[in-house]
Design an enzyme around this catalytic site. Sequence first.
Site, mmCIF file in Angstrom:
data_model
loop_
_atom_site.group_PDB
_atom_site.id
_atom_site.type_symbol
_atom_site.label_atom_id
_atom_site.label_comp_id
_atom_site.label_asym_id
_atom_site.label_seq_id
_atom_site.Cartn_x
_atom_site.Cartn_y
_atom_site.Cartn_z
ATOM 1 N N ARG A 1 5.907 2.981 -9.670
ATOM 2 C CA ARG A 1 5.521 4.091 -8.789
ATOM 3 C C ARG A 1 5.162 5.367 -9.529
ATOM 4 O O ARG A 1 4.310 6.133 -9.067
ATOM 5 C CB ARG A 1 6.629 4.328 -7.757
ATOM 6 C CG ARG A 1 6.556 3.282 -6.652
ATOM 7 C CD ARG A 1 7.685 3.262 -5.663
ATOM 8 N NE ARG A 1 7.420 2.176 -4.706
ATOM 9 C CZ ARG A 1 8.348 1.459 -4.093
ATOM 10 N NH1 ARG A 1 9.638 1.703 -4.343
ATOM 11 N NH2 ARG A 1 8.011 0.511 -3.256
ATOM 12 N N SER B 1 5.454 -4.959 5.050
ATOM 13 C CA SER B 1 6.558 -4.021 4.852
ATOM 14 C C SER B 1 7.909 -4.723 4.930
ATOM 15 O O SER B 1 8.854 -4.358 4.236
ATOM 16 C CB SER B 1 6.482 -2.904 5.894
ATOM 17 O OG SER B 1 5.336 -2.098 5.678
ATOM 18 N N GLY C 1 -18.930 19.929 2.145
ATOM 19 C CA GLY C 1 -19.733 19.860 3.356
ATOM 20 C C GLY C 1 -20.495 18.560 3.470
ATOM 21 O O GLY C 1 -20.003 17.492 3.081
ATOM 22 N N LEU D 1 3.414 -10.840 -3.505
ATOM 23 C CA LEU D 1 4.535 -10.734 -2.572
ATOM 24 C C LEU D 1 4.064 -10.804 -1.128
ATOM 25 O O LEU D 1 4.580 -11.576 -0.328
ATOM 26 C CB LEU D 1 5.285 -9.415 -2.815
ATOM 27 C CG LEU D 1 6.392 -9.049 -1.816
ATOM 28 C CD1 LEU D 1 7.531 -10.075 -1.883
ATOM 29 C CD2 LEU D 1 6.928 -7.641 -2.098
ATOM 30 N N GLU E 1 1.608 -1.153 -2.226
ATOM 31 C CA GLU E 1 2.848 -1.023 -3.003
ATOM 32 C C GLU E 1 3.923 -0.236 -2.246
ATOM 33 O O GLU E 1 4.710 0.505 -2.830
ATOM 34 C CB GLU E 1 2.567 -0.394 -4.376
ATOM 35 C CG GLU E 1 1.667 -1.264 -5.238
ATOM 36 C CD GLU E 1 1.607 -0.823 -6.690
ATOM 37 O OE1 GLU E 1 2.598 -0.242 -7.173
ATOM 38 O OE2 GLU E 1 0.568 -1.067 -7.331
ATOM 39 N N GLY E 2 3.940 -0.421 -0.928
ATOM 40 C CA GLY E 2 4.939 0.219 -0.078
ATOM 41 C C GLY E 2 4.342 1.385 0.679
ATOM 42 O O GLY E 2 3.950 2.389 0.098
ATOM 43 N N GLU F 1 2.485 -11.361 2.485
ATOM 44 C CA GLU F 1 2.020 -12.503 3.264
ATOM 45 C C GLU F 1 1.573 -12.019 4.633
ATOM 46 O O GLU F 1 1.859 -10.876 5.018
ATOM 47 C CB GLU F 1 3.154 -13.534 3.438
ATOM 48 C CG GLU F 1 3.649 -14.124 2.133
ATOM 49 C CD GLU F 1 4.765 -15.142 2.331
ATOM 50 O OE1 GLU F 1 5.281 -15.648 1.330
ATOM 51 O OE2 GLU F 1 5.121 -15.425 3.514
ATOM 52 N N SER G 1 3.846 4.691 3.204
ATOM 53 C CA SER G 1 4.561 5.971 3.247
ATOM 54 C C SER G 1 5.815 5.858 4.097
ATOM 55 O O SER G 1 6.857 6.451 3.780
ATOM 56 C CB SER G 1 3.642 7.066 3.800
ATOM 57 O OG SER G 1 2.604 7.370 2.883
#
Length: 382
Positions: free
Chosen positions: A243, A132, A339, A125, A363-364, A127, A366
Amino acid sequence: MNFELDEDLIVLKRHVRDFVQNEVEKVVMQIEEENKIPEHIVEMSKEMGLFGLSIPEEYGGLGIGMVGKCALYEEIGATHNGFTTLIGAHTGIGTVGIVEMGNEEQKQRYLPDMASGNKIGAFALTEPDAGSNATNLKTTAVKKGDQYILNGTKHYITNATEADIFTVMAVTDPSKGAKGITSFIVEKDFPGFYVGAVERKMGLHGSHSAEIIMDNCEVPVENVLSSEGQGYVNALKILTNGRAGLAARNLGSCQKLLDLSVLYAKERVQFQVPIIEHQAVAHMLAEIAVEIEALRSFTYRVAWMVDEGQKVIKEAAMLKLFGSEVYNRVADKALQIHGGIGYISDYPIERFYRDARITRIYEGTSEIQKNIISAQLNKEYS
């Protein structure tokens, strides 16, 4: 809600855990150094059926529901995230489009080989100008006779170098906006299809992301997924479906980090006592444990909703947001507990810390999940 697994799944979950602990964990440093999943690990994964988790039994897969898949993803997430991503991207966004939206001929043609792992799936999807903003696609598909001619470039495509079957989104009617996007099943050997530059990444070594280039790529009309103009809707369904699985993989990584952190805190002595007895460390461990239990409950609730056929647009976005943010917070606390040794690349904490960061983006992001959640709330209260 019932999250109990049947006996077969309990046995499979145990086998996957043994495989992860006894085989994959042996080669995690090799994966980091060579940026490749060893072939024997891939072959063993095929033999266990891990590439067919999402695919119905009639096409050679295991046909496991979302609750069962999450139980297995949780085990897979406890090891190298590059290996986790190879499996997860294939069984999630790489195959779910064909499983859920493909016609019978498409399923018969592609799913058996994908179930066996002989052919790997990928989802294309993103590009350069459409991340987004997924409606801003520049890849075009023009129908000519009995085929479509695709032109355009996708990037950041997970499994691109390994994949044989790509679910590709392209614009068939620029005048219709999102309704002018169509999804296609594209084989790597189609004329005009090329894999471009492999991206060097901060984390997820062993999982390869690359450009794919379509230069007058010839795709038969029978490879349209669903119907023309349904591509954007298909993409959203594919991403939403995956998801819960992504959260379960994050959950497995978080649990691994807690296990490592507790053991280290019990062994590491400072000021004459194990550091688990120091309140600052003890509180961080407690905070990690609480977040993990919250993520576990949320993950399986959404997975159960998916299995029940319920609408989960809002809940899946919430879970993706929460799961990725929890993973990042847990990784940060785990590194602090360890540490200086946590910052050294010879130890696993540093690797999980790097790998966690992408989960808030891919995948999207936040921020996109927050947009989805708020949009659904706006509908609910209108």
